[in-house]
Write an enzyme that holds these catalytic residues in place. Structure first.
Site, short mmCIF file in Angstrom:
data_model
loop_
_atom_site.label_atom_id
_atom_site.label_comp_id
_atom_site.label_asym_id
_atom_site.label_seq_id
_atom_site.Cartn_x
_atom_site.Cartn_y
_atom_site.Cartn_z
CG HIS B 64 28.50 32.75 45.40
ND1 HIS B 64 29.07 34.24 45.45
CD2 HIS B 64 27.21 33.44 44.59
CE1 HIS B 64 28.38 35.21 44.99
NE2 HIS B 64 27.33 35.27 44.89
CG ASP B 66 33.32 30.40 43.80
OD1 ASP B 66 31.98 30.54 44.60
OD2 ASP B 66 34.03 30.74 43.14
CG HIS B 140 30.82 38.71 48.67
ND1 HIS B 140 31.89 38.06 47.31
CD2 HIS B 140 29.92 37.26 47.77
CE1 HIS B 140 31.93 38.12 46.64
NE2 HIS B 140 31.49 36.92 46.42
CG ASP B 210 34.49 34.67 47.78
OD1 ASP B 210 35.41 34.16 48.77
OD2 ASP B 210 33.59 34.66 47.12
CG HIS B 268 37.99 33.97 45.56
ND1 HIS B 268 37.63 34.40 45.23
CD2 HIS B 268 37.04 32.45 45.69
CE1 HIS B 268 36.53 34.52 44.62
NE2 HIS B 268 36.28 33.15 45.50
#
Lengths: 301, 301
Positions: B64, B66, B140, B210, B268
């Site tokens: 992802h 970010d 995730h 994540d 986060h």
């Protein structure tokens, strides 16, 4: 109507001294065009309060990272924020593959339509009733394009008293706005300028992109109101500039002078320079109406 | 010896309130490990004076944006600065294609060796005399890995007076440092702890990446000194967290408690939160020794 360029990044290659890689937001009427999108551009847009929702057209000059590494982040953020309107991106063809690959590995589906326009030759790339955008080649290590944004010439304004006095029917006013003369039934010609006021001519902005000194750019950007030209180096480093396909202050100013532009904006400063004063004085020695492209500043065209 | 984590970015998805996407610099002795590399990480490294020349290993948890959009900019900047030493990158396999494509379109050849290690399963990914790094799966939307950096247990120190008094030959000292007992010629066993001093045990840091709330993470990170666990949302948004494969404060703190770690670091944070105080109080209600991951701060392990 507003026509101005807001500098989001004015540095070349490496970020340094809180200067960021290339990105410019050009506001024209209600539109914002983004030219180049170096890393951190989405943060710079927020910092300088440029509304990303107004950006519908993004132009990427070439695929050196300091001109596009921020694009994928901006696109995905637009998606996360729920953007729905189309987004047009203009750039070298491999850019599409880079975008698609990165969306794909993240299993991301954008909630808006991304319309990609691959740049392969010079010419008109966007035609709108109020403006047009052309691209032109510059001479760099890899394929590279500059852009000219032109406001279209506005219609003339009717001088109502004069038009009524001349018995011109209202149905003909649209043609008067376009500059046509009027011919009466008895063959008399009423010259357009006697019944209309001129309007301001369309303004224009040229972004010349990364380039070695190339006299052809003066021809390509002839007569624009404002020219942005890169000045990676001061004049004493002319050889280094040429070796790396970049330009110096004096070279940029010479292009501006030969192109007969009104204003010159210079940027893309090498990270080796902490202060920029010498860029301005050197360029002004050849072309007095030069300004340094400073981040966060909007230059009116 | 220093072992600490410097937070370069503590926000999720969109940059907001001058919080940046995920990146952490872990300093262990003379090494700096980089975990994740969101857009703008190279600027954050400069801002917080982390020496990029010391970074030899970069770990990317998942694809992802970010968590990795800043990687290509960091790599190309290292190249422009003339880096020569090898750079190891660990991440999901498609990351290599993304890097190579972007170097290729720019006609860039790096002046250093980039050694890519594709992450496909849990286990040891780096073994060094002084430390090791393992990766473990988190749950995730797309394949995602956490990392545990372990300082190796240091050798014991010789108590010279005791060792000499016990007539242990110097040639045996290396084995004493490793914890072995000594047996004399007449069969008497001299216990290691009577002739050596214990040294500090190796410390450990787990970055959980994540993840939806997953009790297995407590097992995987059991007993580490410091656990970083994502807390995208406050506890009232547990359903939204689950729907998006993220965790809340209380969930992160529960993992820390069940893992029996010494310290919990949370980050986060969703861009919807302007202030972060509630993250700390909610997490501390379950696991008191919690700290907020604040950008620019170094947390000692």
């Amino acid at each position: 109507m507003m026509f101005g360029v807001t500098i989001l990044g004015n540095n070349s290659a490496l970020p340094a001294y809180d200067r960021h890689p290339t990105a410019q937001a050009i506001t024209l009427h209600e539109q914002v065009f983004l030219i180049d999108c170096g890393e951190g551009t989405q943060m710079q847009l927020a910092r300088y309060k440029v509304k990303r929702g107004r950006i519908n057209h993004i132009f990427i000059s070439h695929l050196h990272g300091d001109h596009y590494f921020g694009l994928i982040g901006l696109i995905t953020s637009m998606g996360l924020l729920g953007r729905e309107q189309d987004l047009h991106i203009y750039g070298p063809p491999p850019l599409l593959q880079i975008i698609e690959l990165q969306l794909d590995v993240a299993s991301t589906t954008l909630p808006f339509q991304l319309i990609f326009h691959g740049l392969e030759q010079e010419g008109l790339i966007l035609d709108h009733p109020k403006f047009s955008v052309e691209c032109f080649s510059t001479m760099h290590r890899i394929p590279c394009f500059g852009f000219i944004i032109r406001e279209k010439k506005k219609p003339r304004k009717i001088n109502r008293d004069a038009a009524v006095a001349a018995n011109i029917p209202a149905v003909y006013y649209e043609r008067l706005k376009n500059g046509d003369d009027y011919e009466t039934r008895d063959g008399q010609v009423i010259k357009n300028e006697t019944v209309t006021y001129p309007n301001t001519p369309g303004r224009s902005y040229a972004f010349s992109a990364d380039t070695i000194y190339d006299p052809a750019i003066a021809e390509k950007t002839k007569g624009v109101n404002m020219l942005y030209h890169e000045t990676t180096y001061l004049k004493d480093l002319e050889e280094r500039a040429a070796a790396r396909f970049h330009s110096t202050t004096v070279q940029a100013a010479t292009i501006a002078k030969n192109a007969g532009v009104q204003q010159l904006l210079i940027g893309h400063f090498s990270s080796k320079y902490e202060t920029l004063d010498a860029f301005l004085t050197e360029a002004q020695s050849v072309f007095p109406n030069t300004q340094l492209a400073m981040e966060g500043t909007t230059y009116l065209i």
